[in-house]
Design a protein around this motif. Structure first.
Motif, short mmCIF file in Angstrom:
data_model
loop_
_atom_site.label_atom_id
_atom_site.label_comp_id
_atom_site.label_asym_id
_atom_site.label_seq_id
_atom_site.Cartn_x
_atom_site.Cartn_y
_atom_site.Cartn_z
N SER A 195 -14.03 -2.40 23.69
CA SER A 195 -15.19 -1.28 24.82
C SER A 195 -14.38 -0.02 24.32
O SER A 195 -13.42 0.10 25.56
CB SER A 195 -15.10 -2.36 26.06
N ILE A 196 -14.81 1.14 24.10
CA ILE A 196 -14.34 2.18 24.83
C ILE A 196 -13.58 2.74 26.44
O ILE A 196 -13.15 2.57 26.86
CB ILE A 196 -15.08 2.66 23.71
N PRO A 197 -15.13 2.59 26.90
CA PRO A 197 -14.81 3.11 28.09
C PRO A 197 -14.07 1.56 29.06
O PRO A 197 -12.71 2.48 29.84
CB PRO A 197 -16.23 2.32 29.18
N GLY A 198 -13.67 0.79 28.89
CA GLY A 198 -12.85 -0.50 29.59
C GLY A 198 -11.41 0.24 28.43
O GLY A 198 -9.97 0.14 29.73
N THR A 199 -11.25 0.27 27.97
CA THR A 199 -9.45 0.85 27.48
C THR A 199 -9.64 2.37 27.64
O THR A 199 -8.46 2.69 28.23
CB THR A 199 -9.52 1.40 25.66
#
Length: 111
Positions: free
Chosen positions: A53-57
């Protein structure tokens, strides 16, 4: 490398005109691409993992206090160095009447 950049840039400018910088950057980009192609593993070689998950990262990186401290230090150092590089041509080339090549030599010695 940063200290040699003005010297190499002025040599490229005087030897190959303004197009020389573009050719040099194209060669460096090709070299980096080939290097990355040779050293990075392929996706097929890695075991299957869950999608990232890019936003989570990004959220995890932004929450890391050590990262933020180092990031702000790097940003401040870059801003100061950029200010130095922006002002020194006015001092050395305009006020002291040095040529571009002489300015590059002074900047190389300064480091």
């Amino acid at each position: 490398f940063v200290a040699l950049s003005p010297l190499i840039g002025s040599w490229l400018q005087t030897t190959f005109d303004w197009q020389g910088s573009f050719y040099a950057f194209a060669l460096m980009a090709l070299g980096m691409f080939l290097h990355a192609f040779c050293i990075l593993p392929s996706k097929a070689a890695s075991p299957h993992s869950a999608p990232v998950s890019i936003p989570g990262t990004l959220k995890a990186v932004a929450a890391n206090r050590d990262f933020l401290r180092y990031w702000w230090i790097a940003a401040l150092v870059f801003a100061c160095y950029f200010a130095l590089i922006s002002v020194t041509p006015l001092i050395f080339m305009d006020a002291l009447k040095l040529s571009e090549y002489q300015y590059a030599l002074v900047l190389m010695v300064y480091g």
